[in-house]
Scaffold this active site. Structure first.
Site, PDB file in Angstrom:
ATOM      1  N   ILE A  18       0.820  -1.250  -0.032  1.00 49.81           N
ATOM      2  CA  ILE A  18       0.073  -0.073   0.072  1.00 49.81           C
ATOM      3  C   ILE A  18       0.927   1.304   0.021  1.00 49.81           C
ATOM      4  O   ILE A  18       0.586   2.229  -0.840  1.00 49.81           O
ATOM      5  CB  ILE A  18      -1.068   0.066   1.259  1.00 49.81           C
ATOM      6  CG1 ILE A  18      -1.845  -1.027   1.169  1.00 49.81           C
ATOM      7  CG2 ILE A  18      -1.701   1.405   1.330  1.00 49.81           C
ATOM      8  CD1 ILE A  18      -2.896  -1.534   2.420  1.00 49.81           C
ATOM      9  N   HIS A  39      13.673  -1.139   5.191  1.00 50.00           N
ATOM     10  CA  HIS A  39      14.267  -2.194   4.046  1.00 50.00           C
ATOM     11  C   HIS A  39      14.855  -1.381   2.815  1.00 50.00           C
ATOM     12  O   HIS A  39      14.172  -0.795   1.949  1.00 50.00           O
ATOM     13  CB  HIS A  39      13.256  -3.155   3.318  1.00 50.00           C
ATOM     14  CG  HIS A  39      12.678  -3.784   4.253  1.00 50.00           C
ATOM     15  ND1 HIS A  39      13.009  -4.879   5.174  1.00 50.00           N
ATOM     16  CD2 HIS A  39      11.363  -3.930   4.963  1.00 50.00           C
ATOM     17  CE1 HIS A  39      12.454  -5.495   5.934  1.00 50.00           C
ATOM     18  NE2 HIS A  39      11.243  -5.004   5.714  1.00 50.00           N
ATOM     19  N   ASP A  60      13.261   3.588  10.634  1.00 47.79           N
ATOM     20  CA  ASP A  60      12.858   2.426  11.521  1.00 47.79           C
ATOM     21  C   ASP A  60      11.787   3.364  12.419  1.00 47.79           C
ATOM     22  O   ASP A  60      12.254   4.372  13.321  1.00 47.79           O
ATOM     23  CB  ASP A  60      13.803   2.020  12.645  1.00 47.79           C
ATOM     24  CG  ASP A  60      13.206   1.051  13.512  1.00 47.79           C
ATOM     25  OD1 ASP A  60      11.931   0.934  13.682  1.00 47.79           O
ATOM     26  OD2 ASP A  60      14.093   0.400  14.325  1.00 47.79           O
ATOM     27  N   TYR A 152      -2.827  -7.811  16.085  1.00 44.54           N
ATOM     28  CA  TYR A 152      -2.855  -7.150  14.878  1.00 44.54           C
ATOM     29  C   TYR A 152      -4.328  -6.461  15.186  1.00 44.54           C
ATOM     30  O   TYR A 152      -4.311  -5.195  14.750  1.00 44.54           O
ATOM     31  CB  TYR A 152      -3.090  -7.827  13.719  1.00 44.54           C
ATOM     32  CG  TYR A 152      -2.964  -6.916  12.413  1.00 44.54           C
ATOM     33  CD1 TYR A 152      -1.929  -6.337  12.034  1.00 44.54           C
ATOM     34  CD2 TYR A 152      -4.062  -6.842  11.872  1.00 44.54           C
ATOM     35  CE1 TYR A 152      -1.938  -5.577  10.740  1.00 44.54           C
ATOM     36  CE2 TYR A 152      -4.420  -6.166  10.494  1.00 44.54           C
ATOM     37  CZ  TYR A 152      -3.167  -5.602   9.765  1.00 44.54           C
ATOM     38  OH  TYR A 152      -3.251  -4.769   8.829  1.00 44.54           O
ATOM     39  N   LYS A 156      -4.542  -2.297  15.438  1.00 45.07           N
ATOM     40  CA  LYS A 156      -5.304  -1.375  14.310  1.00 45.07           C
ATOM     41  C   LYS A 156      -6.494  -0.760  14.899  1.00 45.07           C
ATOM     42  O   LYS A 156      -7.141   0.437  14.755  1.00 45.07           O
ATOM     43  CB  LYS A 156      -5.699  -2.391  13.247  1.00 45.07           C
ATOM     44  CG  LYS A 156      -4.673  -2.951  12.487  1.00 45.07           C
ATOM     45  CD  LYS A 156      -3.771  -1.712  11.721  1.00 45.07           C
ATOM     46  CE  LYS A 156      -2.599  -1.975  10.902  1.00 45.07           C
ATOM     47  NZ  LYS A 156      -1.682  -0.800  10.177  1.00 45.07           N
ATOM     48  N   THR A 189      -1.114  -8.050  -0.589  1.00 43.03           N
ATOM     49  CA  THR A 189       0.216  -7.515  -0.222  1.00 43.03           C
ATOM     50  C   THR A 189       1.048  -8.674   0.031  1.00 43.03           C
ATOM     51  O   THR A 189       0.700  -9.793   0.556  1.00 43.03           O
ATOM     52  CB  THR A 189       0.186  -6.373   0.755  1.00 43.03           C
ATOM     53  OG1 THR A 189      -0.358  -7.032   1.619  1.00 43.03           O
ATOM     54  CG2 THR A 189      -0.833  -5.124  -0.023  1.00 43.03           C
TER      55      THR A 189
END
Length: 254
Positions: A18, A39, A60, A152, A156, A189
């Protein structure tokens, strides 16, 4: 004129998924974009695919000092910040019985605490430049309970209610800063694919079948479909929206 012509934007988690799809849409609409991600090589590769005024920064999002460093880079290059998209996140499967304390702590740190840090830093930067738009990527998993992704869910859900708190403060104080949440359903994804791949085969098959059966449109979203919603929240077209959840889920929550 593009919908974000000349706006300065920072997108975290921009090396893939995304975040990268959002960066691409922002550039197409005339934005100047700082892509950040932990990354570095993937980030550099991603930036090569974008044709516009872009820069990259290793970031980070858990590290408060790195937030300051990235925002300093944005200010040095473009002089202000207009849009912040907190897209970086992880998804570690686990139930209340199987999720470890370490997995819980890591998920909350990246998905929730880092969003708080970014929003706080973003508000300070935007106050200095007269306002802006902050979009925090939450999830319908912050609305619905899913036994297999307990941490998770919690992270969220926290992003959603935290964003409403920040949005109300900014509005009441007259900062001209809007804070909204993008709440995607299941999206094709790497994060989703990796989470499913980490499950036992039988569990993965059952989970995938359950997800698809729960989406009236019968498929997962493409990252670009979520990016279009984030673009709307970033643009002046959403000027009377703050503290809101924009749900794009193929009818899942319906």
């Amino acid at each position: 004129m593009g919908r974000l012509q000349g706006k300065v934007c920072l997108i975290t988690g921009a090396a893939s998924g995304i975040g990268l799809a959002t960066a691409r849409r922002f550039v197409e609409e005339g934005a100047k974009v700082m892509l950040s991600d932990i990354h570095e090589q993937a980030l550099a590769d991603a930036a090569q695919t974008l044709n516009g005024d872009v820069a990259t920064a290793r970031h980070d999002v858990v590290d408060d000092a790195q937030w300051s460093a990235v925002l300093d880079q944005v200010n040095s290059r473009w002089g202000r910040l207009d849009v912040l998209v907190n897209s970086a996140g992880i998804g570690l499967p686990g139930t209340i019985e199987t999720q470890t304390d370490e997995e819980w702590d890591q998920t909350i740190a990246i998905n929730l605490t880092a969003v708080m840090k970014g929003t706080r830093k973003g508000i300070a930067a935007m106050k200095a430049s007269g306002g802006g738009s902050i979009i925090n990527v939450a999830s319908i998993e912050g609305i619905l309970g899913e036994p297999l992704v307990m941490a998770y869910n919690a992270s969220k859900g926290g992003v959603r209610i935290f964003s409403k708190s920040a949005a109300k403060l900014c509005a009441l104080e007259g900062y001209n800063i809007r804070v909204n949440c993008m709440c995607p359903g299941f999206v094709e994804t790497a994060m989703v694919r990796d989470a499913v791949a980490s499950m036992e085969p039988a569990m993965a098959e059952a989970f995938t079948a359950k997800v698809l059966a729960s989406i009236p449109m019968g498929r997962m979203a493409q990252p670009e479909e979520i990016a279009n919603g984030i673009l709307f929240l970033a643009s002046d077209e959403s000027s009377f929206m703050t503290g809101a959840d924009l749900i794009i889920d193929g009818g899942h929550t319906a």
